[in-house]
Design a protein around this motif. Structure first.
Motif, PDB file in Angstrom:
ATOM      1  N   ARG A 110       0.117   8.445 -10.867  1.00  0.00           N
ATOM      2  CA  ARG A 110       0.849   8.959  -9.864  1.00  0.00           C
ATOM      3  C   ARG A 110      -0.119   8.966  -8.760  1.00  0.00           C
ATOM      4  O   ARG A 110       0.063   8.701  -7.625  1.00  0.00           O
ATOM      5  N   ILE A 111      -1.422   9.089  -8.771  1.00  0.00           N
ATOM      6  CA  ILE A 111      -2.664   9.810  -7.838  1.00  0.00           C
ATOM      7  C   ILE A 111      -2.475   7.742  -6.970  1.00  0.00           C
ATOM      8  O   ILE A 111      -2.384   8.036  -6.072  1.00  0.00           O
ATOM      9  N   HIS A 112      -2.821   6.909  -7.604  1.00  0.00           N
ATOM     10  CA  HIS A 112      -2.988   5.359  -7.529  1.00  0.00           C
ATOM     11  C   HIS A 112      -1.416   5.629  -7.095  1.00  0.00           C
ATOM     12  O   HIS A 112      -1.622   4.345  -5.890  1.00  0.00           O
ATOM     13  N   PHE A 113      -0.344   5.950  -7.561  1.00  0.00           N
ATOM     14  CA  PHE A 113       0.968   5.019  -6.896  1.00  0.00           C
ATOM     15  C   PHE A 113       1.167   5.596  -4.994  1.00  0.00           C
ATOM     16  O   PHE A 113       1.175   4.817  -4.866  1.00  0.00           O
ATOM     17  N   PHE A 114       0.908   6.976  -4.865  1.00  0.00           N
ATOM     18  CA  PHE A 114       0.775   7.204  -3.801  1.00  0.00           C
ATOM     19  C   PHE A 114      -0.761   6.858  -2.996  1.00  0.00           C
ATOM     20  O   PHE A 114      -0.799   6.955  -2.321  1.00  0.00           O
ATOM     21  N   LYS A 115      -1.836   7.126  -3.524  1.00  0.00           N
ATOM     22  CA  LYS A 115      -2.654   6.346  -2.983  1.00  0.00           C
ATOM     23  C   LYS A 115      -2.229   4.697  -1.946  1.00  0.00           C
ATOM     24  O   LYS A 115      -2.808   4.789  -1.037  1.00  0.00           O
ATOM     25  N   ASN A 116      -1.563   3.842  -2.724  1.00  0.00           N
ATOM     26  CA  ASN A 116      -1.243   2.727  -2.462  1.00  0.00           C
ATOM     27  C   ASN A 116      -0.100   2.445  -1.820  1.00  0.00           C
ATOM     28  O   ASN A 116       0.057   2.172  -0.575  1.00  0.00           O
ATOM     29  N   LEU A 117       1.060   3.629  -1.781  1.00  0.00           N
ATOM     30  CA  LEU A 117       1.766   4.006  -0.626  1.00  0.00           C
ATOM     31  C   LEU A 117       0.882   4.386   0.809  1.00  0.00           C
ATOM     32  O   LEU A 117       1.688   3.687   1.884  1.00  0.00           O
ATOM     33  N   SER A 118      -0.095   5.179   0.762  1.00  0.00           N
ATOM     34  CA  SER A 118      -0.745   5.196   2.051  1.00  0.00           C
ATOM     35  C   SER A 118      -1.596   4.387   2.051  1.00  0.00           C
ATOM     36  O   SER A 118      -1.545   4.160   4.113  1.00  0.00           O
ATOM     37  N   MET A 119      -2.099   3.113   2.074  1.00  0.00           N
ATOM     38  CA  MET A 119      -2.410   2.153   2.427  1.00  0.00           C
ATOM     39  C   MET A 119      -1.325   1.023   2.967  1.00  0.00           C
ATOM     40  O   MET A 119      -1.187   0.760   3.899  1.00  0.00           O
ATOM     41  N   LEU A 120       0.331   1.074   2.120  1.00  0.00           N
ATOM     42  CA  LEU A 120       1.289   0.753   2.725  1.00  0.00           C
ATOM     43  C   LEU A 120       1.279   1.110   4.053  1.00  0.00           C
ATOM     44  O   LEU A 120       1.282   0.114   4.838  1.00  0.00           O
ATOM     45  N   GLY A 121       1.124   2.241   4.669  1.00  0.00           N
ATOM     46  CA  GLY A 121       1.125   2.556   5.438  1.00  0.00           C
ATOM     47  C   GLY A 121       0.437   2.814   6.922  1.00  0.00           C
ATOM     48  O   GLY A 121       0.669   1.859   7.929  1.00  0.00           O
ATOM     49  N   GLY A 122      -1.076   2.545   6.071  1.00  0.00           N
ATOM     50  CA  GLY A 122      -1.556   1.871   6.915  1.00  0.00           C
ATOM     51  C   GLY A 122      -2.014   0.731   7.013  1.00  0.00           C
ATOM     52  O   GLY A 122      -1.858   0.327   8.404  1.00  0.00           O
ATOM     53  N   LEU A 123      -1.517  -0.793   6.316  1.00  0.00           N
ATOM     54  CA  LEU A 123      -1.104  -1.323   6.993  1.00  0.00           C
ATOM     55  C   LEU A 123       0.691  -2.153   7.726  1.00  0.00           C
ATOM     56  O   LEU A 123      -0.023  -3.113   8.506  1.00  0.00           O
ATOM     57  N   LEU A 124       1.206  -0.711   7.395  1.00  0.00           N
ATOM     58  CA  LEU A 124       2.749  -1.318   8.767  1.00  0.00           C
ATOM     59  C   LEU A 124       1.889  -0.703   9.697  1.00  0.00           C
ATOM     60  O   LEU A 124       1.817  -1.946  10.616  1.00  0.00           O
ATOM     61  N   ILE A 125       0.950   0.260  10.088  1.00  0.00           N
ATOM     62  CA  ILE A 125       0.776   0.794  11.337  1.00  0.00           C
ATOM     63  C   ILE A 125      -0.436  -0.835  11.956  1.00  0.00           C
ATOM     64  O   ILE A 125       0.420  -1.154  13.370  1.00  0.00           O
ATOM     65  N   ALA A 126      -1.637  -1.405  10.918  1.00  0.00           N
ATOM     66  CA  ALA A 126      -2.200  -2.693  11.542  1.00  0.00           C
ATOM     67  C   ALA A 126      -1.039  -3.864  11.685  1.00  0.00           C
ATOM     68  O   ALA A 126      -1.421  -4.404  12.771  1.00  0.00           O
ATOM     69  N   ALA A 127       0.237  -4.113  10.863  1.00  0.00           N
ATOM     70  CA  ALA A 127       0.475  -5.091  11.144  1.00  0.00           C
ATOM     71  C   ALA A 127       1.833  -5.138  13.092  1.00  0.00           C
ATOM     72  O   ALA A 127       1.887  -5.489  13.009  1.00  0.00           O
ATOM     73  N   ALA A 128       1.464  -3.817  12.843  1.00  0.00           N
ATOM     74  CA  ALA A 128       2.403  -3.274  14.046  1.00  0.00           C
ATOM     75  C   ALA A 128       1.586  -3.240  15.582  1.00  0.00           C
ATOM     76  O   ALA A 128       2.317  -3.196  17.194  1.00  0.00           O
ATOM     77  N   ASP A 129       0.311  -3.042  14.832  1.00  0.00           N
ATOM     78  CA  ASP A 129      -0.706  -3.005  16.188  1.00  0.00           C
ATOM     79  C   ASP A 129      -0.482  -4.574  17.074  1.00  0.00           C
ATOM     80  O   ASP A 129      -0.972  -5.278  16.539  1.00  0.00           O
ATOM     81  N   THR A 130      -0.185  -4.300  18.691  1.00  0.00           N
ATOM     82  CA  THR A 130      -0.584  -5.363  19.339  1.00  0.00           C
ATOM     83  C   THR A 130      -1.650  -5.410  19.986  1.00  0.00           C
ATOM     84  O   THR A 130      -2.096  -5.846  20.755  1.00  0.00           O
ATOM     85  N   ALA A 131      -2.858  -4.340  19.517  1.00  0.00           N
ATOM     86  CA  ALA A 131      -4.021  -3.948  20.394  1.00  0.00           C
ATOM     87  C   ALA A 131      -4.151  -4.295  22.001  1.00  0.00           C
ATOM     88  O   ALA A 131      -4.427  -4.399  22.900  1.00  0.00           O
ATOM     89  N   GLY A 132      -2.712  -3.479  22.465  1.00  0.00           N
ATOM     90  CA  GLY A 132      -2.730  -3.150  23.984  1.00  0.00           C
ATOM     91  C   GLY A 132      -2.153  -4.264  23.948  1.00  0.00           C
ATOM     92  O   GLY A 132      -1.607  -3.954  25.329  1.00  0.00           O
ATOM     93  N   ARG A 133      -1.020  -5.128  23.464  1.00  0.00           N
ATOM     94  CA  ARG A 133      -1.141  -6.110  24.344  1.00  0.00           C
ATOM     95  C   ARG A 133       0.506  -5.982  24.463  1.00  0.00           C
ATOM     96  O   ARG A 133       1.273  -5.564  23.307  1.00  0.00           O
TER      97      ARG A 133
END
Length: 147
Positions: A110-133
């Motif tokens: 369960r800990i690993h599952f939710f750690k991966n969900l947290s990483m998924l959230g970080g990846l989605l933020i990185a995927a949406a990040d346009t670096a100000g453009r």
């Protein structure tokens, strides 16, 4: 913000690169756990091998390749999307805590599952990040004259 972005991407990518290298070196250690999910995906995606070890290797290669790209800041949005897409089946195959009978193993998974969900959230933020453009969608709307 640019300094934080330059630091955050390699930190996020490091987990994928290290686990991907380990998976590429020893795919047979992970294949039995991944088999159910990996073969189900292979049934629905033409061109993928119907072999759990080969699919685990492909996943490891995606983790290394996209992880390195993300860490270097090369195609970071595409790299983050590739990692996010590969993380979902990895998490379902490797950390199905609801299938564990042993309470201690269940808690660990369960800990690993939710750690991966947290990483998924970080990846989605990185995927949406346009670096100000402005995003591609915004730029496309601006390029088309209003009627």
């Amino acid at each position: 913000m640019p300094v934080l972005r330059r630091l955050a991407r390699p930190l996020l990518a490091s987990a994928f690169v290290t686990s991907g290298v380990q998976t590429l070196q020893h795919p047979e250690a992970v294949a039995p756990m991944a088999e159910r999910v990996a073969l189900a995906i292979a049934d629905h995606v033409p061109g993928l091998p119907h072999d759990a070890v080969a699919l685990v290797r492909v996943n490891g290669a995606v983790h290394v390749g996209a992880g390195v790209l993300l860490a270097l800041g090369a195609f970071p949005r595409l790299a983050a999307l590739a990692l996010a897409g590969s993380l979902v089946p990895t998490t379902l195959a490797g950390h199905a805590y609801w299938q564990e009978d042993d309470p201690a193993k269940r808690m660990q998974q369960r800990i690993h599952f939710f750690k991966n969900l947290s990483m998924l959230g970080g990846l989605l933020i990185a995927a949406a990040d346009t670096a100000g453009r402005p995003s591609l969608g915004y730029r496309a709307k601006q390029a088309v004259p209003a009627r």
